[in-house]
Structure formats: C-alpha cells, structure tokens
Design a protein around this motif. Structure first.
Motif, PDB file in Angstrom:
ATOM      1  N   LYS A  55       0.843  -1.192   0.000  1.00  0.00           N
ATOM      2  CA  LYS A  55       0.000   0.000   0.000  1.00  0.00           C
ATOM      3  C   LYS A  55       0.880   1.245   0.000  1.00  0.00           C
ATOM      4  O   LYS A  55       1.806   1.338   0.793  1.00  0.00           O
ATOM      5  N   PRO A  56       0.581   2.213  -0.861  1.00  0.00           N
ATOM      6  CA  PRO A  56       1.432   3.412  -0.952  1.00  0.00           C
ATOM      7  C   PRO A  56       1.432   4.277   0.302  1.00  0.00           C
ATOM      8  O   PRO A  56       2.352   5.080   0.487  1.00  0.00           O
ATOM      9  N   GLU A  57       0.422   4.116   1.186  1.00  0.00           N
ATOM     10  CA  GLU A  57       0.401   4.949   2.400  1.00  0.00           C
ATOM     11  C   GLU A  57       1.520   4.592   3.372  1.00  0.00           C
ATOM     12  O   GLU A  57       1.679   5.244   4.404  1.00  0.00           O
TER      13      GLU A  57
ATOM     14  N   TRP B 198       3.197   6.816   6.794  1.00  0.00           N
ATOM     15  CA  TRP B 198       3.459   6.350   8.152  1.00  0.00           C
ATOM     16  C   TRP B 198       4.933   6.501   8.526  1.00  0.00           C
ATOM     17  O   TRP B 198       5.254   6.862   9.670  1.00  0.00           O
ATOM     18  N   PHE B 199       5.822   6.250   7.580  1.00  0.00           N
ATOM     19  CA  PHE B 199       7.247   6.384   7.895  1.00  0.00           C
ATOM     20  C   PHE B 199       7.629   7.848   8.124  1.00  0.00           C
ATOM     21  O   PHE B 199       8.455   8.159   8.983  1.00  0.00           O
TER      22      PHE B 199
ATOM     23  N   GLN C 170       7.011   1.810  -5.870  1.00  0.00           N
ATOM     24  CA  GLN C 170       6.043   2.645  -6.578  1.00  0.00           C
ATOM     25  C   GLN C 170       6.657   3.323  -7.810  1.00  0.00           C
ATOM     26  O   GLN C 170       5.985   4.079  -8.494  1.00  0.00           O
ATOM     27  N   GLY C 171       7.938   3.047  -8.051  1.00  0.00           N
ATOM     28  CA  GLY C 171       8.594   3.613  -9.225  1.00  0.00           C
ATOM     29  C   GLY C 171       9.185   4.986  -9.012  1.00  0.00           C
ATOM     30  O   GLY C 171       9.656   5.617  -9.971  1.00  0.00           O
ATOM     31  N   ASN C 172       9.208   5.456  -7.771  1.00  0.00           N
ATOM     32  CA  ASN C 172       9.742   6.793  -7.470  1.00  0.00           C
ATOM     33  C   ASN C 172      11.235   6.688  -7.149  1.00  0.00           C
ATOM     34  O   ASN C 172      11.670   6.868  -6.015  1.00  0.00           O
ATOM     35  N   VAL C 173      12.029   6.394  -8.179  1.00  0.00           N
ATOM     36  CA  VAL C 173      13.449   6.111  -7.957  1.00  0.00           C
ATOM     37  C   VAL C 173      14.226   7.341  -7.483  1.00  0.00           C
ATOM     38  O   VAL C 173      15.183   7.214  -6.716  1.00  0.00           O
ATOM     39  N   GLU C 174      13.818   8.525  -7.931  1.00  0.00           N
ATOM     40  CA  GLU C 174      14.535   9.734  -7.511  1.00  0.00           C
ATOM     41  C   GLU C 174      14.410   9.938  -5.999  1.00  0.00           C
ATOM     42  O   GLU C 174      15.396  10.253  -5.318  1.00  0.00           O
ATOM     43  N   ARG C 175      13.207   9.757  -5.467  1.00  0.00           N
ATOM     44  CA  ARG C 175      12.997   9.890  -4.028  1.00  0.00           C
ATOM     45  C   ARG C 175      13.681   8.756  -3.272  1.00  0.00           C
ATOM     46  O   ARG C 175      14.263   8.968  -2.205  1.00  0.00           O
ATOM     47  N   ALA C 176      13.638   7.558  -3.826  1.00  0.00           N
ATOM     48  CA  ALA C 176      14.297   6.417  -3.190  1.00  0.00           C
ATOM     49  C   ALA C 176      15.789   6.669  -3.050  1.00  0.00           C
ATOM     50  O   ALA C 176      16.395   6.300  -2.031  1.00  0.00           O
ATOM     51  N   ALA C 177      16.400   7.310  -4.037  1.00  0.00           N
ATOM     52  CA  ALA C 177      17.833   7.608  -3.974  1.00  0.00           C
ATOM     53  C   ALA C 177      18.149   8.501  -2.780  1.00  0.00           C
ATOM     54  O   ALA C 177      19.103   8.259  -2.029  1.00  0.00           O
ATOM     55  N   GLN C 178      17.355   9.529  -2.585  1.00  0.00           N
ATOM     56  CA  GLN C 178      17.572  10.439  -1.452  1.00  0.00           C
ATOM     57  C   GLN C 178      17.449   9.708  -0.119  1.00  0.00           C
ATOM     58  O   GLN C 178      18.258   9.914   0.802  1.00  0.00           O
ATOM     59  N   LEU C 179      16.463   8.846  -0.021  1.00  0.00           N
ATOM     60  CA  LEU C 179      16.210   8.144   1.237  1.00  0.00           C
ATOM     61  C   LEU C 179      17.296   7.115   1.540  1.00  0.00           C
ATOM     62  O   LEU C 179      17.754   7.000   2.685  1.00  0.00           O
TER      63      LEU C 179
ATOM     64  N   GLU D 233      11.076   3.464   3.996  1.00  0.00           N
ATOM     65  CA  GLU D 233      10.351   4.376   3.106  1.00  0.00           C
ATOM     66  C   GLU D 233      10.946   4.325   1.701  1.00  0.00           C
ATOM     67  O   GLU D 233      10.213   4.376   0.701  1.00  0.00           O
ATOM     68  N   ALA D 234      12.266   4.212   1.618  1.00  0.00           N
ATOM     69  CA  ALA D 234      12.916   4.122   0.309  1.00  0.00           C
ATOM     70  C   ALA D 234      12.413   2.901  -0.454  1.00  0.00           C
ATOM     71  O   ALA D 234      12.167   2.968  -1.660  1.00  0.00           O
TER      72      ALA D 234
END
Length: 478
Positions: A185-187, A191-192, A224-233, A217-218
């Motif tokens: 679930k994307p939510e 929560w994180f 979800q395919g959000n690789v740019e945000r995953a990189a930061q995390l 969270e990463a």
C-alpha cells in the motif's frame, strides 16, 4: 640534507638486497605497477562501489541517530530481545504497580512466543498505550490473516490524547508503515514520515525507529517507481551509518546485472526454461535506454549510476594490467550516450564522467568532462595527469599527479582504515591496490619516464609499493 642522505642510504640497501636476491635465485621481485613496461599507467585506477556511495552520502546530514544493538553477556542482543528490553524499560518509567508490571511482562512473553499456530489469547493488561501496542504486536505475530486487527490496534493508540501516548506513538506509526509496505500500500510512505515527525516532536524513540524509517520508506518509494525519491532516502540511510543501504542503492541502477528476487527484480519463475528467461531479459533490456536517460536527468541518480559503471568497468585485479572492462567499453559508452541525450547542464563530479569516458578509451570526451569539473578533487587531478601523460606533457602530468598523491596520502594518514577514507578511491577486494598504492604507482612511473630515478624510488617506497621500489633500485639505481 639529512633526509636526502637517508633516502640514498635506503636506495643503497635496497640495491644490495635486490641484487643479492637476484643473484641467489635468478628471480626478480614481482612489481605491481611498473611490470609489463608500466602498462598499468594506461588504465583507470580501480573504483569501488562502497566508497563511492559513501562519498555521495556525505552530502546528507540527517538529524536522527541510529540505535545500535546493546550487549547481553558480551553478545549482541537479537532485535526481539532489544525490543522487549526497551518496552519494559519504558513501561517501568510510568511507575506501574507490581500487578501491572507482572501483567505487562506476561504480555511481552506471549508476544515473543506467538506465531501463526498460536491459539492462546494475549493475557489481559491494564488499559494503556502499552496495552494497545501489545494487541497490535500480538496480532501481527499471528500472521497476515490478523494484520487488519494489528492495524486497528495501532491506529486506536494514535487516537489517544497526546499525553497518553508519549511512549508508543513512534512505534505504532513505524509498524503501520511496515504493515502497509508488506501489503504494497502506498500509504506506507505517510506512516514512515509520521514516525520521524513524532520523534522530532519529542515522542519516545528508544529503538531509533526514526532513523530506521528512511530505508523502509525508500523501499516503498522504489516499489512505486519513485526512484529519484528512493535515492535520497537510501543515501540518508547510509549517512546515518546503516550499511545495508550500500546494497539497496544498486537497485537504482537500470542496467545492473539481473539478480532475480533482489529489490527491483521479480522472483525468477519456478521451472523457468531458457526461452522464458530470455523473454524476460529481452523485456527488461527494452526498458533500459529510457531508464538510463531518466537516471541521467536526476543529479543523484546520475552520480549513483556513474559510480556503478566505474566500479564494474575499471581494473579489478591487484596486477593492474588485468582488466574486467569489456574491450569496446560498451557499458561506458551507453551511459555517456544517455547523459548526452538528457542534455544536462551543470554536472557535479564531472570528472567521474571523464573517467567513464577514459575507461572506454574516449580521451577527447574525458578531457571535455574534466574541463567542466572544478579540478581540485583527487579524481580530477588524477584524470588530468593521465590525459597530460597521453599528450606527452610529462612535466605537467607529474605535477598534477603529485598533487593528487599528496591529497590521497593526507587522507590515508588521517583515516583508520582505507575503506573509511574520504578519497574517491579505496582498497577493494583481497590483493587490490589501495588509493595510495595506485597513485604512487602512477607517480613513480611518471618520475621514471622523466629519468627522475630517486624520485621514482621514493614515490614507490612512500606508497607502500616495495616491489616497485625494489625494481627501480635493482634495475636502475644499482
């Protein structure tokens, strides 16, 4: 003057030792850099994935702190033991009655023992945020069929007035995040983030879950395919000292080798034949060009992919004339083409892209990327020396390489171990050269090519390259 005399004495001793060894056995010392006519100086130095991503993570300055596992009888506690100990310690701070404390301990014991086959109910406790959390934890341990009950218990805890949930709000938010992640679930992201917000507001975080939340969270963002945000995390996770991020960051590299079941690769189908595996590979390969271009447009992903390309394409042997890079530098060329197609403007660590071009044998592009770099880093100075050497400008190349070597030596002296070095290069697998050795090899070779034999000897000796020092002493200075 005394230093020069001491050096020359060292040379004389080395000459005698080397010549004696040669006369006695007929075998020369095996050099690591100057062997094979100094061919190692034509190659890129070895880059290392772990050190490269650590270096990128230095730009992140999270406020959270990780909580390490405490010791029990000299042995590191398990996560379950650590959690139970923290739970009990927090509860004791509320000054419970002996009866409440006994019930609390009984609930803890039941949670630890619970699994999907458990039929015994959770022991009754005095109503509190701790009891709410325990109901959720117990349901969670009973398996996926009971996870909805776990979520309801933790959500109920978070609905309590703030002064009634100071100890377990962070824990509840974190577990709701993990629960959401497990069921995709994307939510989970919400929560994180709440976990960190609650800790920042002063709610108890005795397990360091705010710090742990970055990696989880990463993973959710990546799924979800959000690789740019995953990189930061993931880089924040690494900056906090969680080394598991070093492996996780590889999942952001579009053209890395397939490892089924790991991060961004689906599990390998059971009983899959060669035709099915080839089909899956073809489908993935078709997506790589677009994913590489997307990575090239993002500053962080660009640095991460560049680091991975260098770590897989540069020299991987203690004897530098052995190389794992493919002859055509196909992967290097593919990545440079993606960067060019993305039409990026200012590029951080442009010299690293210069090294990619150099590794592929594209020296003109290597110079172009070097010109876009500030030129003061070890990587930039070293690349500058390589290119000047190729142009026959040996004096200028020696000066640049000397600067790079001095910088690396300063870091080497300050660092307890090479892998903790702030240098962009470091020791890799067993037998690989550390940055001081590789830089010393190049510097020694430059001095040798200019007829500066004592300087070549000193560079080898000071760089912990005794084989090269012996070679110079034996074949040139004796």
């Amino acid at each position: 003057m005394w230093k020069s005399f001491a050096r020359l004495t060292c040379v004389a001793v080395s000459c005698m030792a080397a010549c004696s060894s040669s006369l006695a056995t007929g075998i020369y010392f095996m050099p690591r850099w100057l062997d094979q006519g100094g061919v190692a100086s034509d190659h890129s130095p070895e880059f290392y994935w772990e050190l490269e991503v650590r270096r990128i993570a230095e730009d992140f300055k999270p406020s959270q702190k990780r909580v390490t596992r405490p010791l029990k009888d000299g042995v590191e506690m398990s996560y379950a033991e650590q959690t139970s100990a923290a739970d009990l310690a927090n509860f004791e701070k509320t000054n419970p009655t002996p009866e409440a404390l006994a019930k609390h301990q009984a609930a803890l014991d039941a949670i630890v023992a619970a699994n999907e086959t458990t039929t015994t109910p959770l022991p009754e406790e005095v109503p509190s945020e701790f009891a709410d959390y325990h109901r959720g934890a117990f349901a969670f341990r009973l398996g996926q069929k009971h996870w909805n009950d776990a979520a309801l218990a933790w959500e109920a805890l978070l609905k309590r007035p703030e002064n009634e949930r100071r100890h377990r709000s962070v824990w509840a938010a974190f577990m709701l995040g993990k629960l959401s992640l497990f069921v995709q679930k994307p939510e989970a992201v919400k929560w994180f983030r709440m976990t960190r917000d609650l800790a920042k507001q002063g709610f108890s975080d005795s397990l360091g879950l705010a710090a742990d939340s970055y990696g989880w969270e990463a993973k959710s963002e990546l799924e979800q395919g959000n690789v740019e945000r995953a990189a930061q995390l993931y880089l924040t996770q690494l900056a906090l000292g969680d080394d598991s991020a070093i492996v996780s960051l590889k999942a952001l590299v579009p053209d890395r080798e397939a490892v089924y079941g790991m991060m961004n690769f689906s599990p390998e189908p059971e009983n899959a034949d060669e035709a099915l595996l080839n089909k899956l590979k073809a489908e993935r390969d078709s997506k790589v060009p677009g994913e590489l271009e997307r990575a090239a447009r993002d500053p962080l992903l660009r640095r991460i992919v560049t680091a991975h390309v260098l770590a897989t394409e540069t020299v991987a042997s203690s004897y530098a004339y052995f190389t794992t890079a493919d002859p055509q530098g196909a992967r290097c060329q593919r990545w440079l083409a993606a960067v060019q197609k993305a039409k990026v403007g200012e590029v951080q660590d442009a010299a690293k892209l210069g090294w990619v071009a150099y590794t592929a044998g594209n020296y003109k592009d290597a110079q172009r990327w070097l010109n876009l770099d500030a030129g003061t880093s070890d990587a930039a100075l070293w690349l500058k020396a390589k290119l000047l050497r190729r142009n026959g400008q040996l004096k200028e190349a020696t000066a640049a390489m000397s600067q790079a070597w001095k910088s690396i030596r300063e870091v080497s002296v300050k660092s307890a171990t090479p892998t903790e070095s702030a240098s962009p290069f470091s020791m890799g697998s067993d037998g690989a050269l550390d940055p001081l050795q590789s830089a010393g090899g190049d510097l020694g070779a430059l001095h040798l090519s200019r007829g500066e034999f004592v300087s070549a000897y000193e560079a080898s000796l000071d760089s912990k390259m005794p084989e090269d020092a012996a070679l110079v002493a034996e074949r040139v200075l004796c």
